[in-house]
Design a protein around this motif. Structure first.
Motif, PDB file in Angstrom:
ATOM      1  N   THR A   1      -2.666   4.140   1.945  1.00 53.84           N
ATOM      2  CA  THR A   1      -1.355   3.698   1.502  1.00 53.84           C
ATOM      3  C   THR A   1      -1.509   2.482   0.586  1.00 53.84           C
ATOM      4  OG1 THR A   1      -0.336   4.475   3.537  1.00 53.84           O
ATOM      5  CG2 THR A   1       0.888   2.870   2.275  1.00 53.84           C
ATOM      6  N   ALA A   2      -0.762   2.475  -0.480  1.00 55.14           N
ATOM      7  CA  ALA A   2      -0.694   1.321  -1.378  1.00 55.14           C
ATOM      8  C   ALA A   2       0.772   0.929  -1.505  1.00 55.14           C
ATOM      9  CB  ALA A   2      -1.276   1.670  -2.742  1.00 55.14           C
ATOM     10  N   LYS A   3       1.009  -0.335  -1.731  1.00 53.61           N
ATOM     11  CA  LYS A   3       2.380  -0.830  -1.853  1.00 53.61           C
ATOM     12  C   LYS A   3       2.535  -1.601  -3.153  1.00 53.61           C
ATOM     13  CE  LYS A   3       3.008  -1.064   3.109  1.00 53.61           C
ATOM     14  NZ  LYS A   3       4.231  -0.426   3.503  1.00 53.61           N
ATOM     15  N   ILE A   4       3.699  -1.466  -3.759  1.00 55.36           N
ATOM     16  CA  ILE A   4       4.033  -2.213  -4.972  1.00 55.36           C
ATOM     17  C   ILE A   4       5.167  -3.170  -4.624  1.00 55.36           C
ATOM     18  CG2 ILE A   4       4.905  -2.056  -7.334  1.00 55.36           C
ATOM     19  CD1 ILE A   4       3.609   0.708  -7.500  1.00 55.36           C
ATOM     20  N   TRP A   5       4.923  -4.446  -4.932  1.00 53.32           N
ATOM     21  CA  TRP A   5       5.859  -5.515  -4.586  1.00 53.32           C
ATOM     22  C   TRP A   5       6.402  -6.171  -5.852  1.00 53.32           C
ATOM     23  CZ3 TRP A   5       6.546  -6.395   0.662  1.00 53.32           C
ATOM     24  CH2 TRP A   5       5.600  -5.805   1.510  1.00 53.32           C
ATOM     25  N   ASP A   6       7.617  -6.650  -5.783  1.00 56.56           N
ATOM     26  CA  ASP A   6       8.198  -7.462  -6.849  1.00 56.56           C
ATOM     27  C   ASP A   6       7.646  -8.880  -6.683  1.00 56.56           C
ATOM     28  OD1 ASP A   6       9.993  -9.368  -8.143  1.00 56.56           O
ATOM     29  OD2 ASP A   6      11.319  -7.659  -8.468  1.00 56.56           O
ATOM     30  N   THR A   7       6.930  -9.365  -7.684  1.00 51.65           N
ATOM     31  CA  THR A   7       6.288 -10.673  -7.553  1.00 51.65           C
ATOM     32  C   THR A   7       7.282 -11.838  -7.592  1.00 51.65           C
ATOM     33  OG1 THR A   7       5.864 -10.745  -9.931  1.00 51.65           O
ATOM     34  CG2 THR A   7       4.115  -9.884  -8.531  1.00 51.65           C
ATOM     35  N   LEU A   8       8.457 -11.618  -8.131  1.00 53.69           N
ATOM     36  CA  LEU A   8       9.449 -12.695  -8.183  1.00 53.69           C
ATOM     37  C   LEU A   8      10.215 -12.834  -6.876  1.00 53.69           C
ATOM     38  CD1 LEU A   8      10.866 -12.188 -11.784  1.00 53.69           C
ATOM     39  CD2 LEU A   8       9.190 -13.874 -11.005  1.00 53.69           C
ATOM     40  N   THR A   9      10.569 -11.694  -6.277  1.00 49.32           N
ATOM     41  CA  THR A   9      11.395 -11.735  -5.067  1.00 49.32           C
ATOM     42  C   THR A   9      10.603 -11.487  -3.785  1.00 49.32           C
ATOM     43  OG1 THR A   9      11.896  -9.372  -5.111  1.00 49.32           O
ATOM     44  CG2 THR A   9      13.349 -10.834  -6.398  1.00 49.32           C
ATOM     45  N   GLY A  10       9.407 -10.916  -3.913  1.00 48.17           N
ATOM     46  CA  GLY A  10       8.635 -10.554  -2.725  1.00 48.17           C
ATOM     47  C   GLY A  10       9.122  -9.283  -2.069  1.00 48.17           C
ATOM     48  N   ARG A  11      10.036  -8.590  -2.716  1.00 46.16           N
ATOM     49  CA  ARG A  11      10.616  -7.365  -2.166  1.00 46.16           C
ATOM     50  C   ARG A  11       9.672  -6.183  -2.380  1.00 46.16           C
ATOM     51  NH1 ARG A  11      14.365  -3.286  -4.059  1.00 46.16           N
ATOM     52  NH2 ARG A  11      14.210  -4.169  -6.132  1.00 46.16           N
ATOM     53  N   LEU A  12       9.544  -5.354  -1.342  1.00 49.12           N
ATOM     54  CA  LEU A  12       8.760  -4.133  -1.454  1.00 49.12           C
ATOM     55  C   LEU A  12       9.511  -3.140  -2.332  1.00 49.12           C
ATOM     56  CD1 LEU A  12       6.373  -2.326  -0.551  1.00 49.12           C
ATOM     57  CD2 LEU A  12       7.789  -1.639   1.391  1.00 49.12           C
ATOM     58  N   LEU A  13       8.844  -2.639  -3.383  1.00 54.36           N
ATOM     59  CA  LEU A  13       9.468  -1.688  -4.307  1.00 54.36           C
ATOM     60  C   LEU A  13       9.099  -0.246  -3.988  1.00 54.36           C
ATOM     61  CD1 LEU A  13       8.899  -3.607  -7.663  1.00 54.36           C
ATOM     62  CD2 LEU A  13      10.975  -3.547  -6.252  1.00 54.36           C
ATOM     63  N   LEU A  14       7.815   0.006  -3.731  1.00 53.92           N
ATOM     64  CA  LEU A  14       7.347   1.370  -3.480  1.00 53.92           C
ATOM     65  C   LEU A  14       6.215   1.370  -2.473  1.00 53.92           C
ATOM     66  CD1 LEU A  14       7.000   2.812  -7.108  1.00 53.92           C
ATOM     67  CD2 LEU A  14       8.712   3.480  -5.421  1.00 53.92           C
ATOM     68  N   THR A  15       6.145   2.433  -1.699  1.00 55.86           N
ATOM     69  CA  THR A  15       4.987   2.699  -0.850  1.00 55.86           C
ATOM     70  C   THR A  15       4.407   4.018  -1.310  1.00 55.86           C
ATOM     71  OG1 THR A  15       5.964   1.508   1.009  1.00 55.86           O
ATOM     72  CG2 THR A  15       4.198   3.057   1.514  1.00 55.86           C
ATOM     73  N   LEU A  16       3.131   3.983  -1.701  1.00 51.86           N
ATOM     74  CA  LEU A  16       2.452   5.173  -2.214  1.00 51.86           C
ATOM     75  C   LEU A  16       1.606   5.758  -1.092  1.00 51.86           C
ATOM     76  CD1 LEU A  16       1.315   3.597  -5.608  1.00 51.86           C
ATOM     77  CD2 LEU A  16       3.437   4.837  -5.115  1.00 51.86           C
ATOM     78  N   ARG A  17       2.075   6.864  -0.529  1.00 49.19           N
ATOM     79  CA  ARG A  17       1.403   7.503   0.605  1.00 49.19           C
ATOM     80  C   ARG A  17       0.712   8.783   0.154  1.00 49.19           C
ATOM     81  NH1 ARG A  17       6.178   5.602   3.083  1.00 49.19           N
ATOM     82  NH2 ARG A  17       5.734   4.216   4.827  1.00 49.19           N
ATOM     83  N   GLY A  18      -0.478   9.023   0.686  1.00 46.64           N
ATOM     84  CA  GLY A  18      -1.165  10.263   0.373  1.00 46.64           C
ATOM     85  C   GLY A  18      -2.667  10.176   0.570  1.00 46.64           C
ATOM     86  N   HIS A  19      -3.237   8.979   0.414  1.00 42.72           N
ATOM     87  CA  HIS A  19      -4.671   8.835   0.640  1.00 42.72           C
ATOM     88  C   HIS A  19      -4.980   8.969   2.126  1.00 42.72           C
ATOM     89  CE1 HIS A  19      -6.212   7.810  -3.302  1.00 42.72           C
ATOM     90  NE2 HIS A  19      -5.248   6.927  -3.480  1.00 42.72           N
ATOM     91  N   ALA A  20      -6.139   9.552   2.429  1.00 50.02           N
ATOM     92  CA  ALA A  20      -6.574   9.716   3.811  1.00 50.02           C
ATOM     93  C   ALA A  20      -7.557   8.624   4.227  1.00 50.02           C
ATOM     94  CB  ALA A  20      -7.217  11.091   3.986  1.00 50.02           C
ATOM     95  N   GLY A  21      -7.752   7.631   3.390  1.00 50.83           N
ATOM     96  CA  GLY A  21      -8.663   6.525   3.690  1.00 50.83           C
ATOM     97  C   GLY A  21      -8.152   5.254   3.055  1.00 50.83           C
ATOM     98  N   TRP A  22      -8.911   4.181   3.230  1.00 50.36           N
ATOM     99  CA  TRP A  22      -8.535   2.892   2.647  1.00 50.36           C
ATOM    100  C   TRP A  22      -8.378   2.992   1.148  1.00 50.36           C
ATOM    101  CZ3 TRP A  22     -13.192   0.161   5.328  1.00 50.36           C
ATOM    102  CH2 TRP A  22     -12.911  -0.006   6.676  1.00 50.36           C
ATOM    103  N   VAL A  23      -7.467   2.217   0.611  1.00 47.41           N
ATOM    104  CA  VAL A  23      -7.320   2.091  -0.842  1.00 47.41           C
ATOM    105  C   VAL A  23      -8.043   0.807  -1.246  1.00 47.41           C
ATOM    106  CG1 VAL A  23      -5.707   1.776  -2.748  1.00 47.41           C
ATOM    107  CG2 VAL A  23      -5.150   3.360  -0.888  1.00 47.41           C
ATOM    108  N   PHE A  24      -9.046   0.959  -2.119  1.00 49.66           N
ATOM    109  CA  PHE A  24      -9.878  -0.168  -2.531  1.00 49.66           C
ATOM    110  C   PHE A  24      -9.393  -0.849  -3.807  1.00 49.66           C
ATOM    111  CE2 PHE A  24     -13.153   2.438  -0.259  1.00 49.66           C
ATOM    112  CZ  PHE A  24     -13.348   1.570   0.791  1.00 49.66           C
ATOM    113  N   ALA A  25      -8.726  -0.102  -4.678  1.00 47.98           N
ATOM    114  CA  ALA A  25      -8.345  -0.660  -5.978  1.00 47.98           C
ATOM    115  C   ALA A  25      -7.131   0.072  -6.522  1.00 47.98           C
ATOM    116  CB  ALA A  25      -9.511  -0.541  -6.970  1.00 47.98           C
ATOM    117  N   CYS A  26      -6.450  -0.586  -7.442  1.00 50.14           N
ATOM    118  CA  CYS A  26      -5.328   0.049  -8.134  1.00 50.14           C
ATOM    119  C   CYS A  26      -5.146  -0.624  -9.486  1.00 50.14           C
ATOM    120  CB  CYS A  26      -4.049  -0.012  -7.316  1.00 50.14           C
ATOM    121  SG  CYS A  26      -3.510  -1.681  -6.942  1.00 50.14           S
ATOM    122  N   ALA A  27      -4.467   0.075 -10.382  1.00 49.64           N
ATOM    123  CA  ALA A  27      -4.208  -0.476 -11.715  1.00 49.64           C
ATOM    124  C   ALA A  27      -2.965   0.178 -12.298  1.00 49.64           C
ATOM    125  CB  ALA A  27      -5.403  -0.229 -12.635  1.00 49.64           C
ATOM    126  N   PHE A  28      -2.212  -0.611 -13.063  1.00 54.26           N
ATOM    127  CA  PHE A  28      -1.090  -0.086 -13.835  1.00 54.26           C
ATOM    128  C   PHE A  28      -1.588   0.379 -15.195  1.00 54.26           C
ATOM    129  CE2 PHE A  28       1.472  -2.570 -10.896  1.00 54.26           C
ATOM    130  CZ  PHE A  28       2.601  -1.779 -10.742  1.00 54.26           C
TER     131      PHE A  28
END
Length: 98
Positions: A1-28
């Motif tokens: 699972t990976a999560k995308i947060w709003d850096t200004l408000t700290g609000r959770l925007l999205l939860t990306l579910r689907g990986h069956a193991g740890w998520v090590f990295a991400c990029a826009f």
């Protein structure tokens, strides 16, 4: 699972579910429309950054995928695996190019 947060408000925007193991990295992507995640499940996944829809699953590494990045034009994704291989993928089709 990976999560995308709003850096200004700290609000959770999205939860990306689907990986069956740890998520090590991400990029826009350069235009901010996509997110790529790299995981212990030996896959990288491409997501719509606006709504969290899974668009592509990049399979080819034989061990953990430890890193990922978009090319400056956003047309390719590079992944680096614990299998000591770097792979280049087409962002549009998910086809491995190298």
């Amino acid at each position: 699972t990976a999560k995308i947060w709003d850096t200004l408000t700290g609000r959770l925007l999205l939860t990306l579910r689907g990986h069956a193991g740890w998520v090590f990295a991400c990029a826009f992507s350069p235009d901010g429309s996509l997110v790529v995640t790299a995981s212990a499940d030996r896959t990288a996944r491409v997501w719509n950054a606006e709504n969290g829809t899974l668009l592509l699953v990049l399979r080819g590494h034989t061990l953990y995928v430890l890193g990922c990045a978009f090319s400056p034009d956003g047309k390719r994704i590079v992944t680096a695996g614990d299998d000591r291989k770097a792979r280049v993928w087409c962002t549009e089709t998910g086809e491995c190019q190298l």
